[in-house]
Design a protein around this motif. Sequence first.
Motif, PDB file in Angstrom:
ATOM      1  N   LEU A 152       0.731  -1.177   0.026  1.00  0.00           N
ATOM      2  CA  LEU A 152      -0.074  -0.051  -0.004  1.00  0.00           C
ATOM      3  C   LEU A 152       0.635   1.409  -0.057  1.00  0.00           C
ATOM      4  O   LEU A 152       0.593   2.236  -0.666  1.00  0.00           O
ATOM      5  CB  LEU A 152      -0.876  -0.150   1.396  1.00  0.00           C
ATOM      6  CG  LEU A 152      -2.144  -0.881   1.201  1.00  0.00           C
ATOM      7  CD1 LEU A 152      -2.961  -0.748   2.406  1.00  0.00           C
ATOM      8  CD2 LEU A 152      -2.897  -0.832   0.094  1.00  0.00           C
ATOM      9  N   GLU A 153       2.142   1.303   0.706  1.00  0.00           N
ATOM     10  CA  GLU A 153       2.947   2.377   0.770  1.00  0.00           C
ATOM     11  C   GLU A 153       3.673   2.572  -0.753  1.00  0.00           C
ATOM     12  O   GLU A 153       4.080   3.905  -1.156  1.00  0.00           O
ATOM     13  CB  GLU A 153       3.830   2.302   2.008  1.00  0.00           C
ATOM     14  CG  GLU A 153       3.019   2.456   3.428  1.00  0.00           C
ATOM     15  CD  GLU A 153       3.849   2.704   4.641  1.00  0.00           C
ATOM     16  OE1 GLU A 153       5.118   2.826   4.368  1.00  0.00           O
ATOM     17  OE2 GLU A 153       3.417   3.356   5.632  1.00  0.00           O
ATOM     18  N   ARG A 154       4.262   1.416  -1.207  1.00  0.00           N
ATOM     19  CA  ARG A 154       4.939   1.574  -2.454  1.00  0.00           C
ATOM     20  C   ARG A 154       4.128   1.825  -3.607  1.00  0.00           C
ATOM     21  O   ARG A 154       4.820   2.406  -4.567  1.00  0.00           O
ATOM     22  CB  ARG A 154       5.845   0.420  -2.370  1.00  0.00           C
ATOM     23  CG  ARG A 154       6.902   0.038  -1.041  1.00  0.00           C
ATOM     24  CD  ARG A 154       7.847   1.056  -1.185  1.00  0.00           C
ATOM     25  NE  ARG A 154       8.681   0.736  -0.206  1.00  0.00           N
ATOM     26  CZ  ARG A 154      10.144   1.277   0.274  1.00  0.00           C
ATOM     27  NH1 ARG A 154      10.152   2.325  -0.417  1.00  0.00           N
ATOM     28  NH2 ARG A 154      10.665   1.059   1.263  1.00  0.00           N
ATOM     29  N   ASN A 155       3.208   1.399  -3.630  1.00  0.00           N
ATOM     30  CA  ASN A 155       2.335   1.405  -5.028  1.00  0.00           C
ATOM     31  C   ASN A 155       0.860   2.200  -4.712  1.00  0.00           C
ATOM     32  O   ASN A 155       0.520   2.367  -3.670  1.00  0.00           O
ATOM     33  CB  ASN A 155       1.755  -0.181  -5.345  1.00  0.00           C
ATOM     34  CG  ASN A 155       3.202  -0.894  -5.904  1.00  0.00           C
ATOM     35  OD1 ASN A 155       4.333  -0.402  -6.430  1.00  0.00           O
ATOM     36  ND2 ASN A 155       3.587  -1.907  -4.877  1.00  0.00           N
ATOM     37  N   ASP A 156       0.521   2.523  -5.735  1.00  0.00           N
ATOM     38  CA  ASP A 156      -0.877   3.394  -5.599  1.00  0.00           C
ATOM     39  C   ASP A 156      -1.915   2.796  -6.599  1.00  0.00           C
ATOM     40  O   ASP A 156      -3.099   3.410  -6.545  1.00  0.00           O
ATOM     41  CB  ASP A 156      -0.755   4.827  -6.257  1.00  0.00           C
ATOM     42  CG  ASP A 156       0.100   4.726  -7.468  1.00  0.00           C
ATOM     43  OD1 ASP A 156       0.117   3.924  -8.305  1.00  0.00           O
ATOM     44  OD2 ASP A 156       0.573   6.061  -7.897  1.00  0.00           O
ATOM     45  N   GLY A 157      -1.720   1.925  -7.150  1.00  0.00           N
ATOM     46  CA  GLY A 157      -2.907   1.181  -8.015  1.00  0.00           C
ATOM     47  C   GLY A 157      -2.946   1.495  -9.406  1.00  0.00           C
ATOM     48  O   GLY A 157      -3.797   1.108 -10.150  1.00  0.00           O
ATOM     49  N   SER A 165      -6.548   5.332  -7.092  1.00  0.00           N
ATOM     50  CA  SER A 165      -6.324   6.253  -6.135  1.00  0.00           C
ATOM     51  C   SER A 165      -4.897   6.213  -5.900  1.00  0.00           C
ATOM     52  O   SER A 165      -4.160   5.636  -4.925  1.00  0.00           O
ATOM     53  CB  SER A 165      -7.076   5.711  -4.638  1.00  0.00           C
ATOM     54  OG  SER A 165      -6.193   4.600  -4.363  1.00  0.00           O
ATOM     55  N   PRO A 166      -4.171   7.209  -6.653  1.00  0.00           N
ATOM     56  CA  PRO A 166      -2.730   7.322  -6.786  1.00  0.00           C
ATOM     57  C   PRO A 166      -2.433   8.004  -5.445  1.00  0.00           C
ATOM     58  O   PRO A 166      -2.876   8.658  -4.850  1.00  0.00           O
ATOM     59  CB  PRO A 166      -2.462   8.456  -8.053  1.00  0.00           C
ATOM     60  CG  PRO A 166      -3.742   9.128  -7.965  1.00  0.00           C
ATOM     61  CD  PRO A 166      -4.886   8.090  -7.760  1.00  0.00           C
ATOM     62  N   LYS A 167      -1.093   7.579  -5.063  1.00  0.00           N
ATOM     63  CA  LYS A 167      -0.701   8.142  -3.709  1.00  0.00           C
ATOM     64  C   LYS A 167       0.811   8.289  -3.858  1.00  0.00           C
ATOM     65  O   LYS A 167       1.534   7.658  -4.457  1.00  0.00           O
ATOM     66  CB  LYS A 167      -0.899   7.015  -2.653  1.00  0.00           C
ATOM     67  CG  LYS A 167      -0.142   7.124  -1.420  1.00  0.00           C
ATOM     68  CD  LYS A 167      -0.357   5.909  -0.618  1.00  0.00           C
ATOM     69  CE  LYS A 167       0.596   5.998   0.740  1.00  0.00           C
ATOM     70  NZ  LYS A 167       0.746   4.855   1.521  1.00  0.00           N
ATOM     71  N   LYS A 168       1.329   9.315  -3.376  1.00  0.00           N
ATOM     72  CA  LYS A 168       2.704   9.653  -3.281  1.00  0.00           C
ATOM     73  C   LYS A 168       3.477   8.670  -2.529  1.00  0.00           C
ATOM     74  O   LYS A 168       3.304   8.335  -1.302  1.00  0.00           O
ATOM     75  CB  LYS A 168       2.863  11.441  -2.468  1.00  0.00           C
ATOM     76  CG  LYS A 168       4.268  11.874  -2.681  1.00  0.00           C
ATOM     77  CD  LYS A 168       4.389  13.225  -1.758  1.00  0.00           C
ATOM     78  CE  LYS A 168       5.753  13.617  -2.096  1.00  0.00           C
ATOM     79  NZ  LYS A 168       5.889  14.934  -1.652  1.00  0.00           N
ATOM     80  N   THR A 169       4.573   8.302  -3.150  1.00  0.00           N
ATOM     81  CA  THR A 169       5.530   7.105  -2.491  1.00  0.00           C
ATOM     82  C   THR A 169       6.717   8.005  -1.931  1.00  0.00           C
ATOM     83  O   THR A 169       6.973   8.886  -2.368  1.00  0.00           O
ATOM     84  CB  THR A 169       5.677   6.154  -3.816  1.00  0.00           C
ATOM     85  OG1 THR A 169       6.528   6.973  -4.639  1.00  0.00           O
ATOM     86  CG2 THR A 169       4.511   5.705  -4.410  1.00  0.00           C
ATOM     87  N   ARG A 170       6.974   7.059  -1.147  1.00  0.00           N
ATOM     88  CA  ARG A 170       8.458   7.457  -0.505  1.00  0.00           C
ATOM     89  C   ARG A 170       9.686   7.104  -1.318  1.00  0.00           C
ATOM     90  O   ARG A 170       9.590   6.059  -2.030  1.00  0.00           O
ATOM     91  CB  ARG A 170       8.742   6.667   1.000  1.00  0.00           C
ATOM     92  CG  ARG A 170       7.615   6.963   1.886  1.00  0.00           C
ATOM     93  CD  ARG A 170       7.822   6.112   3.137  1.00  0.00           C
ATOM     94  NE  ARG A 170       7.665   4.785   3.098  1.00  0.00           N
ATOM     95  CZ  ARG A 170       8.409   3.628   3.221  1.00  0.00           C
ATOM     96  NH1 ARG A 170       9.719   4.215   3.492  1.00  0.00           N
ATOM     97  NH2 ARG A 170       7.856   2.445   3.416  1.00  0.00           N
ATOM     98  N   GLY A 171      10.567   7.933  -1.331  1.00  0.00           N
ATOM     99  CA  GLY A 171      11.757   7.895  -2.273  1.00  0.00           C
ATOM    100  C   GLY A 171      12.559   6.618  -1.733  1.00  0.00           C
ATOM    101  O   GLY A 171      12.489   6.322  -0.748  1.00  0.00           O
TER     102      GLY A 171
END
Length: 714
Positions: free
Chosen positions: A681-686, A708-714
Motif C-alpha cells: 500500500l505504501e510503495r504502490n498506488d494502484g 487512488s494514486p498516492k505519493k510514494t516514499r523515495g
Amino acid sequence: CRKIRFSISVLGPRTVCVPTFFKISSFVGCTDVLCCVLFIIVIFGYIALGTVAWIHGDPRKVIYPTDSTGQFCGQKGTPNAKKAILFYFNILQCASPSVLINLQCPTTQMCVSKCPDRFATYTDMQILDSFNKSHWDYYKQFCKPGFNNPKKSVAQVLRDEDCPSMIVPSRPFLQRCFPDFMTRNGTLTVANKTAFKDALDTARSVTELKDAANGITGILEAKEVGMKIVEDYASSWYWIVIGLFLALVISLIFILMLRFTAGFLLWFIIIAVILLLAYGIWHCYWEFTYLRETPEADVTISDIGFQTDLHVYLQLSQTWLIFLVTLGLTEVSIVIMLIFLRRRVRIAIALLKEGSKAISYITSALFYPIITFVLLAICISYWAMTAVFLASSGDAVYKVTSPLHNCKYANLTCSPENFQRTNITKQCPGAQCLFAFYGGESLYHRYIFILQLCNLLVFLWLVNFIIALGQCTIAGAFASYYWAKKKPADIPPCPVFSSFARALRYHTGSLAFGSLILAVVQLIHVILEYLDHKLKGAHNVLARFLLCCLKCCFWCLERFIRFINRNAYIMIAIYGKNFCTSAREAFYLLMRNVVRVAVLDKVTDFLLFLGKLLIAGSVGVIAFLLFTRKIPIIQDEVPVLNYYCVPLLTVIFGSYLIAHSFFSIYAMCVDTLFLCFCEDLERNDGTPAKPFLMSPGLKRILGRPEQSPKKTRG
C-alpha cells in the motif's frame, strides 16, 4: 520495474522483474557478517565447553550416592557393585531430608545391599551374640567393611564409628535408607512402634526420627503419588498416543478445510468455544449446587491440605466454585470481545481466507515444524548433557565432622590419607574426615558457575536462533507467494527449501543478532527469577518490591523484542537487509499502520487461539469420556486408573501443542501477508505504472481502489 538477477530475495536465483522500490544494494551478499562470524565461533566454543565438561565430568556422581570414603554405591566393577543403597550410621544427627540428599549429614555413611528391617542396638547384639551368632552376622553388614569384633566395647565402637549404635526399620528412597514411617490411627510409627532404645539404653521416640528426617512423610507421599502416576502412564500410554494422533488428524483436516470454508469454519470455532464454555459453566454449577447441600463437602482446600488422592478435591464445593468462576470470566471476556470487535472479526476472517489460499499453494510449509522440533531436541539434549557433566565436574572434597559443637576444625577441608596423623582427633575426640561433596580449587572448578551461565546463555541463543530460522524461512516462502505477479505461475519451485537455503546462506548473522538480543534479556530474566526464589524468605520488603518491578519490566521487554524480531525476520526475508535496518523499517511500518495491526493481526491471533482451544477441548472431551469409562462400546478395553486426570491433561496439553505447531505456520503466513500488504500500500498506488501486487481478495478486504494514486516514499 527493472530486470535483475539475485539469489537472496524471495523469488530465488533467477532473472525477474522486480518492483522499482527494491534496491540493488539489498541483494549484494550476506548480512551482519560480524555477528555471523561471532555466532560460528561461539558454536565451536560451545562444542569445546561440552568436550571439557565431558572430560572432567562424571555423571556417576549424580546417578550414584557416595559413601564416606568417596566410593560410589552400586557401581559395576567395584566392591560396592551389589551395594546400591546408602546407609547412615546415626540418622538422628541429620537435620532434614535435604541434608541427606546433599550428602552432608555429619555421620558415617556406607553402602549396603539392603536397608535394616528391624530395631536393634549394638548392646542388644552383644548380649544375643553369645547365644546365637546369626545376630552378629546380620548386624555386621551395617558395620564398616572388615570390622569383625563383636566383643569390642560400645564406647570404643561409638568413638571409632565402626558400627552404628542402633539400626531402625528402613526402606530405600532416592537410593538411601530412610526410616519406614507409617501412620496408624493418626499416630506416626516405625514398624508399629512409637518408641525405641539406643545403644546407651536411652529411650527414644519415633518423633525424634521424624525431626531428624523433617518432611520425609510429605516426600514419601509425593513418591507414592509419583509411582501411581507412572503406573497410569504405563497402562494408558496406548490411548494417549491415539488421542494425540487424533489431534494431529483433526488439525490437518482443520487446516485443509480453512482453504474452502474459512468463513464458516471460523464462525463455527467461535460458536463452538462459547458453547463448550457454557457447558462447562453449567456442569460446574450443577456440581457446586449439589455439593453445597452436602455437609462433608463444605470444607476449604486449605483445610485438607495436600492429599495423595486427588479425587478428594473433586468432592469439595470450593473446587467447583473455582472452576465455575474461571470459566465464567473466560466466557464473559470472549463474548465482550466479539461484541466490540464483530466488524474487525469479519475483516480478520477475510485475511485468514487469503492465508488459506497461500498455504494451499505452499503446503510443504505445514511440515516445517518437524525440522524445528528435531533441531530443538538436539539443542536441548546437548545443553542438558553439558549441564550434567559440568555439575558433576570436580574431585571428592572431605570435611572434618565432630560430635563436639565447639570443635574449631569442624567443616574444614581434610585429607583421609593423613587425617589420623594430625592432632585434630586429639583436640576433637570422635572427629572424622568424611566425604562432603564434589568440587575443587583449580581455575576450572572455581568458574563452574560461570560456565553454567555460559551454557545457559548459548542454549538460549541457539533455541532462539532455531525459532528465528523457522520464522524467516516461512516468511520467505509466503512472501514469494505475495510478490508473485501471476499466482501460482510466478511462485518459485520448492519455496520453503529455497527460503531455508537463503536464510542460512545469507542471513545467519542477522538471525543470530536478533536471537542474541533476546537471549541476553531471557538470561537476565532467569537470574532475576533465581534471586526472587532465594529472597522468598527475606523480610526486606523494598528489595522484594524492586525485584518484582525488574521482573515485570524484563518480561515486557522480552515480549516487545519478540514482536520486533518476528517482523524484522519478515523484512529480512523480503528485502535481504541487515537486522537493524529490517527491525527499524518493520517498526516504522507497523507504527504507520497501527490501527490495522490492532484490527487484523491481533484479532487473527485471537481467532487462531480459539481454533487451538477448540481442537484441544474436543480431544479433551473425548479423552475424558474414554478415561472415565463412559463410552459403552470400549469401556471394557480402557484400563482402571488411579488418577484419570493425569493422562487426560497429557492428552489435552499434547493436543494443544500439536495444534499450535500447525497454527503457528498459519499465524506466520498471516503476519507475512499483512506486512507485505502494508508495504504494498505504501510503495504502490494502484495505477498502471505502480499496480498493487496484492490479490483481488486482499483488495476487497480494505476496499482499496485501483485508481487512488498516492505519493510514494523515495
